[in-house]
Design an enzyme around this catalytic site. Structure first.
Site, PDB file in Angstrom:
ATOM      1  N   LYS A 166      36.193  27.099  24.798  1.00 34.52           N
ATOM      2  CA  LYS A 166      37.626  27.722  24.911  1.00 34.52           C
ATOM      3  C   LYS A 166      37.820  28.847  26.109  1.00 34.52           C
ATOM      4  O   LYS A 166      38.687  28.739  26.783  1.00 34.52           O
ATOM      5  CB  LYS A 166      37.736  28.822  23.732  1.00 34.52           C
ATOM      6  CG  LYS A 166      37.816  28.158  22.238  1.00 34.52           C
ATOM      7  CD  LYS A 166      38.002  29.025  21.214  1.00 34.52           C
ATOM      8  CE  LYS A 166      36.806  30.067  20.785  1.00 34.52           C
ATOM      9  NZ  LYS A 166      35.448  29.457  20.720  1.00 34.52           N
ATOM     10  N   ARG A 213      24.192  36.321  26.843  1.00 37.23           N
ATOM     11  CA  ARG A 213      24.866  37.248  25.842  1.00 37.23           C
ATOM     12  C   ARG A 213      23.878  37.269  24.792  1.00 37.23           C
ATOM     13  O   ARG A 213      23.047  36.525  24.127  1.00 37.23           O
ATOM     14  CB  ARG A 213      25.923  36.536  25.277  1.00 37.23           C
ATOM     15  CG  ARG A 213      27.403  36.607  26.159  1.00 37.23           C
ATOM     16  CD  ARG A 213      28.589  36.007  25.832  1.00 37.23           C
ATOM     17  NE  ARG A 213      28.802  35.818  24.160  1.00 37.23           N
ATOM     18  CZ  ARG A 213      29.986  34.962  23.822  1.00 37.23           C
ATOM     19  NH1 ARG A 213      30.728  34.685  24.784  1.00 37.23           N
ATOM     20  NH2 ARG A 213      30.125  35.059  22.651  1.00 37.23           N
ATOM     21  N   ARG A 270      26.892  32.308  13.511  1.00 34.82           N
ATOM     22  CA  ARG A 270      28.265  32.436  14.212  1.00 34.82           C
ATOM     23  C   ARG A 270      29.276  31.186  13.640  1.00 34.82           C
ATOM     24  O   ARG A 270      30.252  31.103  13.226  1.00 34.82           O
ATOM     25  CB  ARG A 270      28.434  32.605  15.648  1.00 34.82           C
ATOM     26  CG  ARG A 270      28.140  33.908  16.081  1.00 34.82           C
ATOM     27  CD  ARG A 270      27.636  34.055  17.550  1.00 34.82           C
ATOM     28  NE  ARG A 270      28.625  33.583  18.709  1.00 34.82           N
ATOM     29  CZ  ARG A 270      28.478  33.169  19.745  1.00 34.82           C
ATOM     30  NH1 ARG A 270      27.145  32.930  20.239  1.00 34.82           N
ATOM     31  NH2 ARG A 270      29.324  32.615  20.515  1.00 34.82           N
ATOM     32  N   ARG A 317      41.354  34.435  14.343  1.00 33.30           N
ATOM     33  CA  ARG A 317      40.099  34.203  13.905  1.00 33.30           C
ATOM     34  C   ARG A 317      39.972  34.012  12.518  1.00 33.30           C
ATOM     35  O   ARG A 317      39.068  33.652  11.893  1.00 33.30           O
ATOM     36  CB  ARG A 317      39.026  34.861  14.404  1.00 33.30           C
ATOM     37  CG  ARG A 317      38.209  34.154  15.303  1.00 33.30           C
ATOM     38  CD  ARG A 317      37.304  34.997  15.993  1.00 33.30           C
ATOM     39  NE  ARG A 317      35.995  34.350  16.494  1.00 33.30           N
ATOM     40  CZ  ARG A 317      35.719  34.448  17.841  1.00 33.30           C
ATOM     41  NH1 ARG A 317      36.669  34.711  18.627  1.00 33.30           N
ATOM     42  NH2 ARG A 317      34.648  33.952  18.107  1.00 33.30           N
ATOM     43  N   ARG A 376      23.894  28.908  28.185  1.00 35.78           N
ATOM     44  CA  ARG A 376      25.162  29.533  28.788  1.00 35.78           C
ATOM     45  C   ARG A 376      24.779  30.716  29.658  1.00 35.78           C
ATOM     46  O   ARG A 376      23.846  31.590  29.423  1.00 35.78           O
ATOM     47  CB  ARG A 376      26.129  29.999  27.847  1.00 35.78           C
ATOM     48  CG  ARG A 376      27.330  30.981  28.223  1.00 35.78           C
ATOM     49  CD  ARG A 376      28.518  30.805  27.464  1.00 35.78           C
ATOM     50  NE  ARG A 376      28.249  31.631  26.300  1.00 35.78           N
ATOM     51  CZ  ARG A 376      28.879  31.839  25.195  1.00 35.78           C
ATOM     52  NH1 ARG A 376      30.270  31.486  25.427  1.00 35.78           N
ATOM     53  NH2 ARG A 376      28.650  32.331  23.909  1.00 35.78           N
TER      54      ARG A 376
HETATM   55  P1  AP5 Z   1      32.479  28.483  26.748  1.00 31.90           P
HETATM   56  O1  AP5 Z   1      33.477  28.042  27.406  1.00 31.90           O
HETATM   57  O2  AP5 Z   1      31.917  29.963  26.780  1.00 31.90           O
HETATM   58  O3  AP5 Z   1      32.561  28.191  25.013  1.00 31.90           O
HETATM   59  P2  AP5 Z   1      33.656  29.249  24.259  1.00 31.90           P
HETATM   60  O4  AP5 Z   1      34.168  28.408  23.154  1.00 31.90           O
HETATM   61  O5  AP5 Z   1      34.503  30.268  24.921  1.00 31.90           O
HETATM   62  O6  AP5 Z   1      32.440  30.192  23.417  1.00 31.90           O
HETATM   63  P3  AP5 Z   1      32.294  31.557  22.857  1.00 31.90           P
HETATM   64  O7  AP5 Z   1      30.712  31.589  22.429  1.00 31.90           O
HETATM   65  O8  AP5 Z   1      32.589  32.484  24.024  1.00 31.90           O
HETATM   66  O9  AP5 Z   1      33.118  31.487  21.549  1.00 31.90           O
HETATM   67  P4  AP5 Z   1      32.809  32.548  20.791  1.00 31.90           P
HETATM   68  O10 AP5 Z   1      34.278  32.187  19.947  1.00 31.90           O
HETATM   69  O11 AP5 Z   1      31.747  32.410  19.429  1.00 31.90           O
HETATM   70  O12 AP5 Z   1      32.769  33.872  21.159  1.00 31.90           O
HETATM   71  P5  AP5 Z   1      33.741  35.153  21.604  1.00 31.90           P
HETATM   72  O13 AP5 Z   1      33.172  35.822  22.894  1.00 31.90           O
HETATM   73  O14 AP5 Z   1      35.236  34.790  21.304  1.00 31.90           O
HETATM   74  O15 AP5 Z   1      31.355  27.378  26.761  1.00 31.90           O
HETATM   75  C1  AP5 Z   1      30.021  27.605  26.332  1.00 31.90           C
HETATM   76  C2  AP5 Z   1      29.045  26.914  27.207  1.00 31.90           C
HETATM   77  O16 AP5 Z   1      29.178  25.491  27.106  1.00 31.90           O
HETATM   78  C3  AP5 Z   1      29.023  27.541  28.629  1.00 31.90           C
HETATM   79  O17 AP5 Z   1      27.816  27.740  29.146  1.00 31.90           O
HETATM   80  C4  AP5 Z   1      29.943  26.419  29.536  1.00 31.90           C
HETATM   81  O18 AP5 Z   1      29.659  26.501  30.760  1.00 31.90           O
HETATM   82  C5  AP5 Z   1      29.422  24.970  28.662  1.00 31.90           C
HETATM   83  N1  AP5 Z   1      30.804  24.117  28.550  1.00 31.90           N
HETATM   84  C6  AP5 Z   1      31.986  24.321  28.479  1.00 31.90           C
HETATM   85  N2  AP5 Z   1      32.505  23.257  28.161  1.00 31.90           N
HETATM   86  C7  AP5 Z   1      31.738  22.270  28.408  1.00 31.90           C
HETATM   87  C8  AP5 Z   1      31.683  20.814  28.624  1.00 31.90           C
HETATM   88  N3  AP5 Z   1      32.836  20.077  28.354  1.00 31.90           N
HETATM   89  N4  AP5 Z   1      30.712  20.122  28.807  1.00 31.90           N
HETATM   90  C9  AP5 Z   1      29.545  20.720  28.979  1.00 31.90           C
HETATM   91  N5  AP5 Z   1      29.276  22.143  29.022  1.00 31.90           N
HETATM   92  C10 AP5 Z   1      30.259  22.932  28.707  1.00 31.90           C
HETATM   93  O19 AP5 Z   1      33.362  36.133  20.511  1.00 31.90           O
HETATM   94  C11 AP5 Z   1      32.117  36.702  20.490  1.00 31.90           C
HETATM   95  C12 AP5 Z   1      32.176  37.747  19.159  1.00 31.90           C
HETATM   96  O20 AP5 Z   1      33.124  38.739  19.203  1.00 31.90           O
HETATM   97  C13 AP5 Z   1      32.494  37.105  17.800  1.00 31.90           C
HETATM   98  O21 AP5 Z   1      31.333  36.744  17.275  1.00 31.90           O
HETATM   99  C14 AP5 Z   1      33.014  38.251  17.196  1.00 31.90           C
HETATM  100  O22 AP5 Z   1      31.901  39.288  16.379  1.00 31.90           O
HETATM  101  C15 AP5 Z   1      33.688  39.033  18.060  1.00 31.90           C
HETATM  102  N6  AP5 Z   1      35.322  38.649  18.046  1.00 31.90           N
HETATM  103  C16 AP5 Z   1      35.773  38.165  19.102  1.00 31.90           C
HETATM  104  N7  AP5 Z   1      37.034  37.813  18.803  1.00 31.90           N
HETATM  105  C17 AP5 Z   1      37.121  38.290  17.461  1.00 31.90           C
HETATM  106  C18 AP5 Z   1      38.336  38.192  16.604  1.00 31.90           C
HETATM  107  N8  AP5 Z   1      39.523  37.387  16.753  1.00 31.90           N
HETATM  108  N9  AP5 Z   1      38.039  38.642  15.403  1.00 31.90           N
HETATM  109  C19 AP5 Z   1      36.912  39.105  14.963  1.00 31.90           C
HETATM  110  N10 AP5 Z   1      35.910  39.345  15.786  1.00 31.90           N
HETATM  111  C20 AP5 Z   1      35.993  38.646  16.965  1.00 31.90           C
END
Ligand code: AP5
Length: 223
Positions: A16, A162, A173, A91, A130
């Site tokens: 994402k 992270r 997660r 979410r 990552r």
């Molecule tokens: P990346 O692009 O970073 O993936 P992502 O989907 O953004 O993953 P996240 O882990 O950031 O999502 P998340 O939803 O768990 O965490 P968030 O920060 O929102 O890609 C991942 C890796 O793969 C990278 O190294 C990239 O280079 C590689 N990659 C990407 N695409 C690729 C491809 N096509 N091929 C190969 N490699 C690739 O949330 C963190 C925490 O915050 C949550 O756990 C929660 O506690 C809290 N939180 C956030 N939002 C909310 C909400 N709305 N409600 C409640 N809690 C929330």
């Protein structure tokens, strides 16, 4: 074209953030990634950051009441008048309902909820390698390495691993995603706004599919 209100949906590590960076550059729309917003709040030790930290470290979602206001305020801002890209919000069904309510007050709706699908075993490989920049840029030691190890190509900041990218937290997660977030797939499908994208190709190939989808949405709107 009327406002383009996009939601990026998908499990942790599905890409994402990686696609969100490209979209933001291309569309010049504000990009609101709740994970980045919360991590900045934790670093800055704001009230929201203090409330969120323990949930995030465990891989739990932060409570709806903590995050809904944060996004409602941004969606209702001057910057988001022409649209926005939401990454990581909504979410839960509660968050999706709150967003729908806020947008309907503004006479708007979600244009598309783009679901990026990737199998669990690939997610574990992605999150395990990552490297994150404090300013939200994303790298991978194998799939997208920075030119200089440990340094962000975009802004020169030091990259870090992270806390929630540890194997045991990744597992939790993923279970939170299937229990609390996956129901949104049906929720957006019922509203006719769900769009599916396979996230398994290389980042640029996935982005080509996202661009093609946006072109179709524009054509449908103009028809
Ligand atoms: P990346 O692009 O970073 O993936 P992502 O989907 O953004 O993953 P996240 O882990 O950031 O999502 P998340 O939803 O768990 O965490 P968030 O920060 O929102 O890609 C991942 C890796 O793969 C990278 O190294 C990239 O280079 C590689 N990659 C990407 N695409 C690729 C491809 N096509 N091929 C190969 N490699 C690739 O949330 C963190 C925490 O915050 C949550 O756990 C929660 O506690 C809290 N939180 C956030 N939002 C909310 C909400 N709305 N409600 C409640 N809690 C929330």
């Amino acid at each position: 074209m009327s406002a383009l209100n996009l939601v990026l949906l998908g499990p942790p590590g599905s890409g994402k953030g990686t696609q969100g960076e490209r979209l933001q550059e291309d569309l010049e729309l504000p990009y609101y990634a709740t994970g980045d917003i919360l991590r900045a709040a934790v670093r800055e030790e704001t009230e929201i950051g203090r409330e969120a930290k323990a949930f995030m470290d465990r891989g739990d979602l932060v409570p709806d009441e903590v995050i809904i206001g944060v996004i409602a305020e941004r969606v209702d801002s001057h910057a988001a008048e022409d649209g926005f890209i939401l990454d990581g919000f909504p979410r839960t069904v509660g968050q999706a309902e709150a967003l729908e309510q806020k947008l309907s007050e503004l006479g708007r709706r979600v244009t598309a909820a783009i679901l990026i699908s990737v199998p669990d075993e690939e997610i574990v490989r992605r999150l395990g390698g990552r490297r994150t920049c404090p300013n939200g840029h994303i790298f991978h030691v194998e799939f997208d390495p920075p030119s200089q190890e440990g340094v962000c190509d975009v802004c020169g900041a030091e990259l870090y691993v992270r806390d929630d990218d540890k194997p045991e937290v990744i597992k939790h997660r993923l279970s939170q995603y299937s229990e609390k977030t996956e129901p949104l797939v049906a929720w957006y499908e019922e509203r006719g706004t769900l769009e599916r994208i396979s996230g398994t190709g290389a980042p640029d190939a996935v982005y080509e599919d996202v661009r093609a989808l946006l072109a179709t949405l524009r054509m449908e709107e103009e028809a």
